[in-house]
Design a protein around this motif. Sequence first.
Motif, mmCIF file in Angstrom:
data_model
loop_
_atom_site.group_PDB
_atom_site.id
_atom_site.type_symbol
_atom_site.label_atom_id
_atom_site.label_comp_id
_atom_site.label_asym_id
_atom_site.label_seq_id
_atom_site.Cartn_x
_atom_site.Cartn_y
_atom_site.Cartn_z
ATOM 1 N N GLU A 89 0.815 -1.235 -0.083
ATOM 2 C CA GLU A 89 -0.080 0.069 -0.092
ATOM 3 C C GLU A 89 0.796 1.173 0.007
ATOM 4 N N ILE A 90 0.252 2.224 -0.314
ATOM 5 C CA ILE A 90 0.906 3.763 0.020
ATOM 6 C C ILE A 90 0.706 4.118 1.492
ATOM 7 N N PRO A 91 1.350 4.833 1.943
ATOM 8 C CA PRO A 91 1.135 5.095 3.348
ATOM 9 C C PRO A 91 -0.184 6.051 3.541
ATOM 10 N N ALA A 92 -1.078 5.591 4.568
ATOM 11 C CA ALA A 92 -2.313 6.032 4.561
ATOM 12 C C ALA A 92 -2.772 6.107 6.011
ATOM 13 N N GLY A 93 -3.728 6.761 6.326
ATOM 14 C CA GLY A 93 -4.502 6.550 7.636
ATOM 15 C C GLY A 93 -5.827 7.172 7.881
ATOM 16 N N VAL A 94 -6.474 7.271 8.878
ATOM 17 C CA VAL A 94 -7.650 7.767 9.036
ATOM 18 C C VAL A 94 -7.612 9.285 9.509
ATOM 19 N N MET A 95 -8.472 10.059 9.453
ATOM 20 C CA MET A 95 -8.259 11.856 9.972
ATOM 21 C C MET A 95 -8.838 11.655 11.286
ATOM 22 N N ASP A 96 -8.281 11.192 12.344
ATOM 23 C CA ASP A 96 -8.726 10.943 13.695
ATOM 24 C C ASP A 96 -8.223 12.148 14.649
ATOM 25 N N VAL A 97 -7.646 13.232 14.173
ATOM 26 C CA VAL A 97 -7.216 14.130 15.072
ATOM 27 C C VAL A 97 -8.221 15.389 14.814
ATOM 28 N N GLU A 98 -9.023 15.868 15.736
ATOM 29 C CA GLU A 98 -9.998 16.820 15.743
ATOM 30 C C GLU A 98 -9.318 18.031 15.112
ATOM 31 N N GLY A 99 -10.016 18.687 14.204
ATOM 32 C CA GLY A 99 -9.637 19.769 13.374
ATOM 33 C C GLY A 99 -8.319 19.868 12.396
ATOM 34 N N ALA A 101 -6.425 19.222 9.041
ATOM 35 C CA ALA A 101 -6.881 18.877 7.750
ATOM 36 C C ALA A 101 -6.424 17.901 6.910
ATOM 37 N N ALA A 102 -6.797 17.419 5.795
ATOM 38 C CA ALA A 102 -6.434 16.224 5.123
ATOM 39 C C ALA A 102 -4.783 16.287 4.913
ATOM 40 N N GLN A 103 -4.350 17.638 4.494
ATOM 41 C CA GLN A 103 -2.870 17.292 4.089
ATOM 42 C C GLN A 103 -2.082 17.319 5.409
ATOM 43 N N GLN A 104 -2.616 17.866 6.348
ATOM 44 C CA GLN A 104 -1.921 17.728 7.675
ATOM 45 C C GLN A 104 -2.042 16.203 8.219
ATOM 46 N N THR A 105 -3.084 15.643 8.109
ATOM 47 C CA THR A 105 -3.272 14.114 8.340
ATOM 48 C C THR A 105 -2.298 13.301 7.399
ATOM 49 N N ALA A 106 -2.437 13.663 6.163
ATOM 50 C CA ALA A 106 -1.179 12.953 5.433
ATOM 51 C C ALA A 106 -0.048 13.173 5.535
ATOM 52 N N ALA A 107 0.562 14.366 5.966
ATOM 53 C CA ALA A 107 1.996 14.592 6.597
ATOM 54 C C ALA A 107 2.301 13.840 7.785
ATOM 55 N N ARG A 108 1.264 13.603 8.681
ATOM 56 C CA ARG A 108 1.551 13.005 9.929
ATOM 57 C C ARG A 108 1.614 11.383 9.754
ATOM 58 N N GLU A 109 0.740 10.958 8.658
ATOM 59 C CA GLU A 109 0.793 9.674 8.509
ATOM 60 C C GLU A 109 2.316 9.385 7.825
ATOM 61 N N LEU A 110 2.601 10.223 6.968
ATOM 62 C CA LEU A 110 3.888 9.806 6.107
ATOM 63 C C LEU A 110 5.089 9.940 7.092
ATOM 64 N N ALA A 111 4.820 10.651 7.991
ATOM 65 C CA ALA A 111 6.149 10.566 9.042
ATOM 66 C C ALA A 111 5.927 9.449 10.043
ATOM 67 N N GLU A 112 4.868 9.185 10.430
ATOM 68 C CA GLU A 112 4.471 8.030 11.222
ATOM 69 C C GLU A 112 4.848 6.703 10.539
ATOM 70 N N GLU A 113 4.333 6.764 9.573
ATOM 71 C CA GLU A 113 4.478 5.319 9.045
ATOM 72 C C GLU A 113 5.760 4.812 8.048
ATOM 73 N N ALA A 114 6.399 6.147 7.551
ATOM 74 C CA ALA A 114 7.708 5.946 6.747
ATOM 75 C C ALA A 114 8.912 7.025 6.955
ATOM 76 N N ASP A 115 8.656 7.507 8.329
ATOM 77 C CA ASP A 115 9.698 8.371 8.614
ATOM 78 C C ASP A 115 10.398 9.305 7.704
ATOM 79 N N LEU A 116 9.222 9.933 6.920
ATOM 80 C CA LEU A 116 9.538 11.000 5.692
ATOM 81 C C LEU A 116 8.754 12.251 6.033
#
Length: 198
Positions: A89-99, A101-116
């Motif tokens: 899969e590509i790095p991914a995740g749910v938007m489970d942090v209140e407030g 934005a989608a791009q912020q979630t994407a950046a967080r998931e990329l850092a958490e799952e891939a250290d990038l």
Amino acid sequence: MSAHPRLPGRLVTSWQTDDAHWPVARSEVGFRSDYLTLTVDTIVGPDQQEHGRVVVRPRPAVGVVALDEDGRVLLVEQYRHPLGRRVLEIPAGVMDVEGEAAQQTAARELAEEADLVAATWRELITVAPSVGYSTELITLFEATDLSEVHEDDRTEREAEEADMAHWWVDLDEAVRACLDGRIVDAKTVIALLTVARA
């Protein structure tokens, strides 16, 4: 719109769908968690007949196509219990942090799952991968100008993510993997084909 000259259906000149909806007569919650809710809905058709439908209502999600400077895409491989096997899969995740934005979630998931970390972001598309039974929407991004998360700031991955493998694959090869069935995850297939087409 006019009819197709020899097959059932209409020819499209400008794209527009009928947005009429079937009213919900009743809705019962069958299951609820922090991640999703499952409802049993009774909907009413144009003929006034009632029809039962089970609807899975997860949180919105994001996915990230991380591309390096040589056109390689990062794929993560992890065990997925519903399929009973490891999946690319590509790095991914749910938007489970209140407030968030989608791009912020994407950046967080990329850092958490891939250290990038990515310096450049492009929103690709938002898709509904399972419209027959789910309200899920996934917003897909392309991330470039990558650098690594400092070792002291990396997330300690748990459960299936602790066993995750990371693979850099040439984009053309990743597309071939989508088309020959080695990659089956819907968001990944859509995201990779979108980036390849763009």
